[in-house]
Design an enzyme around this catalytic site. Sequence first.
Site, mmCIF file in Angstrom:
data_model
loop_
_atom_site.group_PDB
_atom_site.id
_atom_site.type_symbol
_atom_site.label_atom_id
_atom_site.label_comp_id
_atom_site.label_asym_id
_atom_site.label_seq_id
_atom_site.Cartn_x
_atom_site.Cartn_y
_atom_site.Cartn_z
ATOM 1 N N MET A 128 0.838 -1.198 0.000
ATOM 2 C CA MET A 128 0.000 0.000 0.000
ATOM 3 C C MET A 128 0.879 1.257 0.000
ATOM 4 O O MET A 128 0.419 2.352 0.356
ATOM 5 C CB MET A 128 -0.944 -0.002 1.205
ATOM 6 C CG MET A 128 -1.893 -1.205 1.173
ATOM 7 S SD MET A 128 -3.407 -0.989 2.096
ATOM 8 C CE MET A 128 -2.776 -0.804 3.752
ATOM 9 N N HIS B 55 9.001 1.200 3.438
ATOM 10 C CA HIS B 55 10.076 1.241 4.431
ATOM 11 C C HIS B 55 10.941 0.005 4.224
ATOM 12 O O HIS B 55 10.708 -0.778 3.293
ATOM 13 C CB HIS B 55 9.497 1.301 5.850
ATOM 14 C CG HIS B 55 8.442 0.245 6.120
ATOM 15 N ND1 HIS B 55 8.736 -1.097 6.190
ATOM 16 C CD2 HIS B 55 7.109 0.344 6.315
ATOM 17 C CE1 HIS B 55 7.640 -1.774 6.436
ATOM 18 N NE2 HIS B 55 6.620 -0.925 6.514
ATOM 19 N N HIS C 156 9.277 -3.440 3.513
ATOM 20 C CA HIS C 156 8.895 -3.653 2.113
ATOM 21 C C HIS C 156 10.135 -3.931 1.263
ATOM 22 O O HIS C 156 10.118 -4.768 0.356
ATOM 23 C CB HIS C 156 8.206 -2.405 1.548
ATOM 24 C CG HIS C 156 6.937 -2.015 2.244
ATOM 25 N ND1 HIS C 156 6.831 -0.857 2.979
ATOM 26 C CD2 HIS C 156 5.725 -2.624 2.313
ATOM 27 C CE1 HIS C 156 5.597 -0.754 3.458
ATOM 28 N NE2 HIS C 156 4.903 -1.818 3.090
ATOM 29 N N GLY D 111 4.860 -10.375 4.018
ATOM 30 C CA GLY D 111 5.576 -10.277 5.277
ATOM 31 C C GLY D 111 4.891 -11.057 6.390
ATOM 32 O O GLY D 111 3.665 -11.061 6.486
ATOM 33 N N SER E 296 6.505 -0.405 10.178
ATOM 34 C CA SER E 296 5.154 -0.272 9.649
ATOM 35 C C SER E 296 4.978 1.134 9.090
ATOM 36 O O SER E 296 5.527 2.102 9.635
ATOM 37 C CB SER E 296 4.126 -0.508 10.757
ATOM 38 O OG SER E 296 2.847 -0.045 10.358
ATOM 39 N N SER E 297 4.220 1.235 8.011
ATOM 40 C CA SER E 297 3.938 2.561 7.438
ATOM 41 C C SER E 297 3.223 3.431 8.456
ATOM 42 O O SER E 297 3.329 4.655 8.428
ATOM 43 C CB SER E 297 3.072 2.423 6.188
ATOM 44 O OG SER E 297 3.673 1.542 5.278
ATOM 45 N N ARG E 298 2.473 2.809 9.362
ATOM 46 C CA ARG E 298 1.717 3.577 10.359
ATOM 47 C C ARG E 298 2.614 4.156 11.451
ATOM 48 O O ARG E 298 2.185 5.059 12.167
ATOM 49 C CB ARG E 298 0.622 2.706 10.987
ATOM 50 C CG ARG E 298 -0.530 2.409 10.020
ATOM 51 C CD ARG E 298 -1.651 1.655 10.714
ATOM 52 N NE ARG E 298 -2.787 1.433 9.838
ATOM 53 C CZ ARG E 298 -2.948 0.384 9.047
ATOM 54 N NH1 ARG E 298 -2.019 -0.556 8.999
ATOM 55 N NH2 ARG E 298 -4.014 0.257 8.272
HETATM 56 P P1 AMP Z 1 1.500 -2.988 3.513
HETATM 57 O O1 AMP Z 1 1.999 -1.960 2.550
HETATM 58 O O2 AMP Z 1 1.597 -2.567 4.932
HETATM 59 O O3 AMP Z 1 0.158 -3.534 3.126
HETATM 60 O O4 AMP Z 1 2.494 -4.216 3.418
HETATM 61 C C1 AMP Z 1 2.837 -4.783 2.186
HETATM 62 C C2 AMP Z 1 3.616 -6.038 2.440
HETATM 63 O O5 AMP Z 1 4.796 -5.734 3.181
HETATM 64 C C3 AMP Z 1 2.820 -7.065 3.260
HETATM 65 O O6 AMP Z 1 3.108 -8.362 2.765
HETATM 66 C C4 AMP Z 1 3.394 -6.868 4.638
HETATM 67 O O7 AMP Z 1 3.289 -8.026 5.451
HETATM 68 C C5 AMP Z 1 4.840 -6.556 4.323
HETATM 69 N N1 AMP Z 1 5.461 -5.862 5.448
HETATM 70 C C6 AMP Z 1 5.025 -4.720 6.044
HETATM 71 N N2 AMP Z 1 5.812 -4.416 7.102
HETATM 72 C C7 AMP Z 1 6.743 -5.400 7.179
HETATM 73 C C8 AMP Z 1 7.835 -5.666 8.065
HETATM 74 N N3 AMP Z 1 8.122 -4.879 9.084
HETATM 75 N N4 AMP Z 1 8.583 -6.765 7.839
HETATM 76 C C9 AMP Z 1 8.293 -7.606 6.815
HETATM 77 N N5 AMP Z 1 7.296 -7.406 5.939
HETATM 78 C C10 AMP Z 1 6.525 -6.315 6.117
#
Ligand code: AMP
Length: 251
Positions: free
Chosen positions: A28, A32, A35, A145, A183-185
């Site tokens: 999304m 970071h 990703h 992840g 985390s993006s958050r």
């Molecule tokens: P998101 O953009 O948060 O939806 O995450 C996209 C992908 O990156 C998902 O498969 C998440 O599980 C993975 N992801 C996000 N944060 C982490 C992290 N700290 N370590 C490993 N994978 C991550």
Amino acid sequence: MIEVLRSPSDFKAWRQKQKGQVGFVPTMGALHSGHEELIKRARSENDVVVLSIFVNPTQFDDAADFEKYPATWEQDLEMAKANNVDAILYPRYPEMYPDNYRYKVTEKEYSNLLDGAHRPGHFDGVLSVVMKLFNIVAPQKAYFGEKDFQQMTLIKGMVESFFMPIEVVPVATVRESDGLAKSSRNMRLTPTEREQAPLIYKTITTAKTAEDAAKSLSAAGFKVDYVTDIGNRRYVAAHLGAVRLIDNVQI
Ligand code: AMP
């Protein structure tokens, strides 16, 4: 040259010209180093690497969380280029949802636990958008992840249930040096909250029981949605101010 494709049809035209194995990293955005780890892994195992950036509205049960979801397109593009991503699928809502979400993918058991119990419809939104993305991108491998362990497990189950010819590759959670899962958050935490946030990981790794962990997080000021042990894994979701954080560890 990296390709940025803003519609499923443009993407498919590009996809038809690719040769070899395609690895896919759905995100999304607001990228970071968590990703980045997925992207690096995909780069090392495939001929072609595709990244998608789509803040999927159907998986947000909380309108404010969706509105405030961070967007950092310029930096995301730079990170993708630096890691030799071949293409970014960066679609808009109407083209991703031509049916306006009349059709959806639902799992009826595991998706009602943990995050599913606290975020109505969340996993329907996740599974539906990942099904769409898989059909557009047609990857051989897709990287997820372990930070979102329940999500990764449900996607694996969907792929098996619908005989999708895709290997789901789990990638270990990337953490800050103080243990906080990237985390993006996290960028929405105030400086004080950012100092408190590593307590989540510390507590779930050290507490004897899930109940003990929930108690000490509540005492420290977190609003705990759940701490639950399932199998050999402990899952947590807790609010710190306006931000909801999740994590999980093997126990
Ligand atoms: P998101 O953009 O948060 O939806 O995450 C996209 C992908 O990156 C998902 O498969 C998440 O599980 C993975 N992801 C996000 N944060 C982490 C992290 N700290 N370590 C490993 N994978 C991550």
